[in-house]
Design an enzyme around this catalytic site. Structure first.
Site, PDB file in Angstrom:
ATOM      1  N   HIS A   1      -7.375  -2.997  -3.643  1.00 31.60           N
ATOM      2  CA  HIS A   1      -8.110  -1.638  -3.258  1.00 31.60           C
ATOM      3  C   HIS A   1      -6.914  -0.589  -2.711  1.00 31.60           C
ATOM      4  O   HIS A   1      -7.458   0.500  -2.826  1.00 31.60           O
ATOM      5  CB  HIS A   1      -9.076  -1.956  -2.102  1.00 31.60           C
ATOM      6  CG  HIS A   1      -8.518  -2.080  -0.512  1.00 31.60           C
ATOM      7  ND1 HIS A   1      -8.563  -1.235   0.280  1.00 31.60           N
ATOM      8  CD2 HIS A   1      -7.386  -2.685  -0.277  1.00 31.60           C
ATOM      9  CE1 HIS A   1      -7.679  -1.388   1.187  1.00 31.60           C
ATOM     10  NE2 HIS A   1      -7.164  -2.361   0.934  1.00 31.60           N
TER      11      HIS A   1
ATOM     12  N   CYS B   1     -13.673 -17.129  15.046  1.00 27.81           N
ATOM     13  CA  CYS B   1     -13.233 -15.975  14.715  1.00 27.81           C
ATOM     14  C   CYS B   1     -12.917 -15.927  13.295  1.00 27.81           C
ATOM     15  O   CYS B   1     -13.243 -17.013  12.632  1.00 27.81           O
ATOM     16  CB  CYS B   1     -12.448 -15.588  15.738  1.00 27.81           C
ATOM     17  SG  CYS B   1     -10.669 -16.390  15.631  1.00 27.81           S
TER      18      CYS B   1
ATOM     19  N   CYS C   1      -2.920  -4.625   8.686  1.00 30.53           N
ATOM     20  CA  CYS C   1      -4.533  -4.115   8.040  1.00 30.53           C
ATOM     21  C   CYS C   1      -5.217  -5.318   7.810  1.00 30.53           C
ATOM     22  O   CYS C   1      -6.096  -4.997   7.745  1.00 30.53           O
ATOM     23  CB  CYS C   1      -3.685  -3.715   6.663  1.00 30.53           C
ATOM     24  SG  CYS C   1      -2.577  -2.048   6.831  1.00 30.53           S
TER      25      CYS C   1
ATOM     26  N   CYS D   1      17.176   8.363  15.170  1.00 30.43           N
ATOM     27  CA  CYS D   1      16.769   7.155  14.294  1.00 30.43           C
ATOM     28  C   CYS D   1      15.452   6.688  15.090  1.00 30.43           C
ATOM     29  O   CYS D   1      15.061   7.082  16.011  1.00 30.43           O
ATOM     30  CB  CYS D   1      17.958   6.205  14.340  1.00 30.43           C
ATOM     31  SG  CYS D   1      18.349   5.079  15.832  1.00 30.43           S
TER      32      CYS D   1
ATOM     33  N   LYS E   1       5.271  -9.371  -6.388  1.00 32.77           N
ATOM     34  CA  LYS E   1       4.936  -7.843  -6.234  1.00 32.77           C
ATOM     35  C   LYS E   1       5.841  -6.931  -6.685  1.00 32.77           C
ATOM     36  O   LYS E   1       5.504  -6.027  -7.451  1.00 32.77           O
ATOM     37  CB  LYS E   1       4.672  -7.570  -4.796  1.00 32.77           C
ATOM     38  CG  LYS E   1       3.237  -7.833  -4.222  1.00 32.77           C
ATOM     39  CD  LYS E   1       3.173  -7.417  -2.854  1.00 32.77           C
ATOM     40  CE  LYS E   1       1.549  -7.753  -2.472  1.00 32.77           C
ATOM     41  NZ  LYS E   1       1.550  -7.194  -0.666  1.00 32.77           N
TER      42      LYS E   1
ATOM     43  N   GLY F   1       0.809  -1.055  -0.096  1.00 33.02           N
ATOM     44  CA  GLY F   1       0.059   0.017   0.078  1.00 33.02           C
ATOM     45  C   GLY F   1       0.945   1.346   0.036  1.00 33.02           C
ATOM     46  O   GLY F   1       0.653   2.398  -0.813  1.00 33.02           O
TER      47      GLY F   1
ATOM     48  N   ASN G   1       5.747  -4.433   9.299  1.00 32.68           N
ATOM     49  CA  ASN G   1       5.959  -5.087  10.601  1.00 32.68           C
ATOM     50  C   ASN G   1       7.052  -4.592  11.304  1.00 32.68           C
ATOM     51  O   ASN G   1       7.953  -3.901  10.754  1.00 32.68           O
ATOM     52  CB  ASN G   1       5.991  -6.334  10.313  1.00 32.68           C
ATOM     53  CG  ASN G   1       7.351  -6.928   9.474  1.00 32.68           C
ATOM     54  OD1 ASN G   1       8.406  -6.916   9.825  1.00 32.68           O
ATOM     55  ND2 ASN G   1       6.963  -6.956   8.142  1.00 32.68           N
TER      56      ASN G   1
HETATM   57  N1  LIG Z   1      11.053  -8.161   5.684  1.00 32.12           N
HETATM   58  C1  LIG Z   1      10.440  -7.727   4.456  1.00 32.12           C
HETATM   59  N2  LIG Z   1      11.046  -8.052   3.260  1.00 32.12           N
HETATM   60  C2  LIG Z   1      10.501  -7.998   2.110  1.00 32.12           C
HETATM   61  N3  LIG Z   1       9.105  -7.459   2.300  1.00 32.12           N
HETATM   62  C3  LIG Z   1       8.380  -7.207   3.246  1.00 32.12           C
HETATM   63  C4  LIG Z   1       9.264  -7.425   4.614  1.00 32.12           C
HETATM   64  N4  LIG Z   1       8.230  -7.057   5.334  1.00 32.12           N
HETATM   65  C5  LIG Z   1       7.289  -6.560   4.824  1.00 32.12           C
HETATM   66  N5  LIG Z   1       7.184  -6.658   3.549  1.00 32.12           N
HETATM   67  C6  LIG Z   1       6.180  -6.446   2.496  1.00 32.12           C
HETATM   68  O1  LIG Z   1       5.631  -5.071   2.784  1.00 32.12           O
HETATM   69  C7  LIG Z   1       4.462  -5.034   2.244  1.00 32.12           C
HETATM   70  C8  LIG Z   1       3.493  -4.459   3.211  1.00 32.12           C
HETATM   71  O2  LIG Z   1       2.415  -3.916   2.382  1.00 32.12           O
HETATM   72  P1  LIG Z   1       1.058  -3.919   3.233  1.00 32.12           P
HETATM   73  O3  LIG Z   1       0.920  -3.803   4.377  1.00 32.12           O
HETATM   74  O4  LIG Z   1       0.136  -2.864   2.005  1.00 32.12           O
HETATM   75  O5  LIG Z   1       0.604  -5.253   2.309  1.00 32.12           O
HETATM   76  P2  LIG Z   1       0.168  -6.910   2.810  1.00 32.12           P
HETATM   77  O6  LIG Z   1       1.232  -7.671   3.554  1.00 32.12           O
HETATM   78  O7  LIG Z   1      -0.166  -7.449   1.385  1.00 32.12           O
HETATM   79  O8  LIG Z   1      -1.130  -6.771   3.444  1.00 32.12           O
HETATM   80  P3  LIG Z   1      -2.183  -7.849   3.991  1.00 32.12           P
HETATM   81  O9  LIG Z   1      -1.761  -7.846   5.338  1.00 32.12           O
HETATM   82  O10 LIG Z   1      -3.451  -6.966   3.507  1.00 32.12           O
HETATM   83  O11 LIG Z   1      -2.079  -9.020   3.311  1.00 32.12           O
HETATM   84  C9  LIG Z   1       3.970  -6.554   1.824  1.00 32.12           C
HETATM   85  O12 LIG Z   1       3.824  -6.796   0.436  1.00 32.12           O
HETATM   86  C10 LIG Z   1       5.056  -7.228   2.522  1.00 32.12           C
HETATM   87  O13 LIG Z   1       5.268  -8.403   1.766  1.00 32.12           O
END
Ligand SMILES: Nc1ncnc2c1ncn2[C@@H]1O[C@H](COP(=O)(O)OP(=O)(O)OP(=O)(O)O)[C@@H](O)[C@H]1O
Length: 448
Positions: free
Chosen positions: A123, A403, A239, A222, A137, A92, A182
């Site tokens: 979305h 749930c 999310c 930082c 991606k 996103g 995360n």
């Molecule tokens: N350590 C990491 N290395 C590579 N990509 C990462 C790492 N941590 C998070 N990401 C990527 O960051 C993106 C965060 O985007 P976003 O929260 O919009 O998407 P999402 O994880 O697809 O969400 P959802 O929880 O709805 O499936 C994700 O595509 C996830 O794969």
């Protein structure tokens, strides 16, 4: 900062896109370019010439509307062309950030993501399309960038950024964007950027709200200066659990691109030691002055304890073992599978089904005859009395809890076992929740 670092895909060759756009983890070590363009098969003079040359007529036409901004001008545009930006996360935040960086003429963009495109991403992850569901991606974003601006070199890294590969990647780029979702990745990127002396543009979005700040810029703090200790994992919502309106990461990701463009062009950023809090629901934007760099900081302070990258999942309590522990809060005999529950329904066994999701989730889908009390309400005495009454009225001594995915139902069972410890009631949860129901029992049941 404005010296071109020429990461893997070297912008010196216009035909480099096909070779270098789709990077994968095996190619991470095999750089296509050794830093001055020689390995690209383009004579050194040509590649150097490309960078030192004034803007071409085509570039002048393409960037004309921003070129006439006195703060940017020709010099700023040339600096953008020489700059490289690494985005971690192609979701996103990463989608809007990547496309505005490419549109503005950033010379080289790297995109790291381990995930593949899903329907529920579309979305808000606006560079991915229906036709690209199932695609990697980072590759999907690279394609979108190439269609918009074929002069931007794009390196797609299909991998999870971790302590083993982060430094190798981060040190190749000028500016880093945290578009991840995360806490472990946030600490990893922060420490890595401090160790490699790179500025980190950090964004986040959840529900209707978003945040933006820039770390490690010209003596600014930082992430660890502000948050030395990670939050307890159970207090962190993502999310998929909390929801998000697509425009919110769109706005924050665009801000991330804006700040990166300003820094790359030599203009400065407005968000070092300053946090933006955006609330899309009430349409407000607040700005908070942050404290400066902390002498006591473990990574950027006077006597840093962290000289190399750590195990961040362990540091944040989100490692596979930690997750496993959370997933198996209940014993086997306190749980039943979706299939077993279905068989029980067919045998018409007397029981009550309690769904502990929010009302808004109940409106999306629910199993027949489920009674709803959201998990957050189970601590309220009035709701407990209500549940007791429903159980009594139904004359049932079996209570099953469901749930979304089978996490909250386990916590609910533990709580209810305490509440009903003097009653003769069997309390179990359905493993994997409604996701498992859809997957193993009824494929026509909607998944969200
Ligand atoms: N350590 C990491 N290395 C590579 N990509 C990462 C790492 N941590 C998070 N990401 C990527 O960051 C993106 C965060 O985007 P976003 O929260 O919009 O998407 P999402 O994880 O697809 O969400 P959802 O929880 O709805 O499936 C994700 O595509 C996830 O794969």
């Amino acid at each position: 900062m404005h010296q071109s670092m020429q990461p893997e895909g070297c912008p010196c060759s216009s035909s480099s896109h096909n070779n270098s756009t789709i990077e994968d983890k095996d190619r991470l070590n095999s750089s296509l370019c050794d830093g001055d363009g020689r390995k690209c098969g383009v004579p050194e003079s040509v590649s150097r010439g490309y960078y030192s040359r004034a803007l071409s007529n085509k570039e002048i036409a393409r960037y004309s509307r921003q070129l006439i901004l006195p703060e940017l001008g020709v010099k700023g545009q040339q600096r953008l062309r020489q700059s490289s930006v690494l985005l971690v996360g192609a979701g996103g935040l990463g989608c809007p950030a990547a496309i505005y960086l490419a549109a503005a003429g950033i010379g080289c963009i790297g995109i790291v993501d381990y995930d593949e495109v899903e329907l529920s991403n579309l979305h808000r992850q606006i560079l991915h399309t229906e036709a690209r569901i199932g695609w990697v991606k980072s590759t999907s974003i690279a394609e979108a960038i190439h269609s918009l601006n074929s002069t931007t070199v794009c390196n797609a890294y299909h991998l999870a950024l971790n302590s083993d590969n982060a430094r190798q990647l981060v040190e190749k780029y000028d500016i880093i964007l945290d578009c991840s979702d995360n806490v472990a990745t946030r600490y990893l990127l922060n420490d890595c950027c401090v160790l490699c002396s790179k500025p980190l543009v950090s964004g986040s979005a959840l529900r209707w709200e978003g945040q933006l700040t820039v770390y490690g810029w010209k003596g600014g703090p930082c992430y660890r200066c502000l948050y030395p200790i990670p939050p307890p994992p159970e207090t962190v919502t993502n999310c998929s659990d909390g929801g998000v309106l697509g425009v919110v990461p769109g706005i924050i990701g665009s801000f991330q691109a804006l700040e990166a463009i300003k820094m790359a062009a030599g203009i400065n950023t407005s968000f070092s030691q300053r946090l933006m809090l955006f609330d899309g629901l009430d349409g407000s934007m607040r700005f908070i002055k942050l404290r400066g760099r902390q002498d006591s900081c473990n990574v950027c302070g006077r006597n840093p304890a962290i000289m190399q990258l750590l195990d961040y999942e362990q540091f944040c309590g989100t490692s596979a073992t930690d997750k496993e522990r959370c997933l198996h809060l209940l014993n086997k005999d306190e749980r039943i599978s979706a299939k077993e529950y279905k068989a029980m329904l067919e045998r018409k066994e007397d029981h009550m089904l309690l769904d502990v999701r929010l009302q808004v989730e109940m409106d999306i889908c629910q199993l027949p005859n489920s009674y709803n009390i959201p998990i957050g309400d189970l601590k309220k005495e009035s709701r407990m009395k209500e549940l007791q009454k429903v159980l009594l009225d139904g004359n049932s001594n079996a209570l099953f809890v469901v749930c979304h995915r089978g996490n909250d139902s386990q916590k609910a069972v533990r709580h209810l076992q305490q509440q009903f410890k003097n009653d003769d009631i069997e309390i179990k949860d359905i493993i994997g929740g409604l996701h498992a129901w859809s997957k193993h029992v009824d494929p026509s049941f909607p998944i969200y």
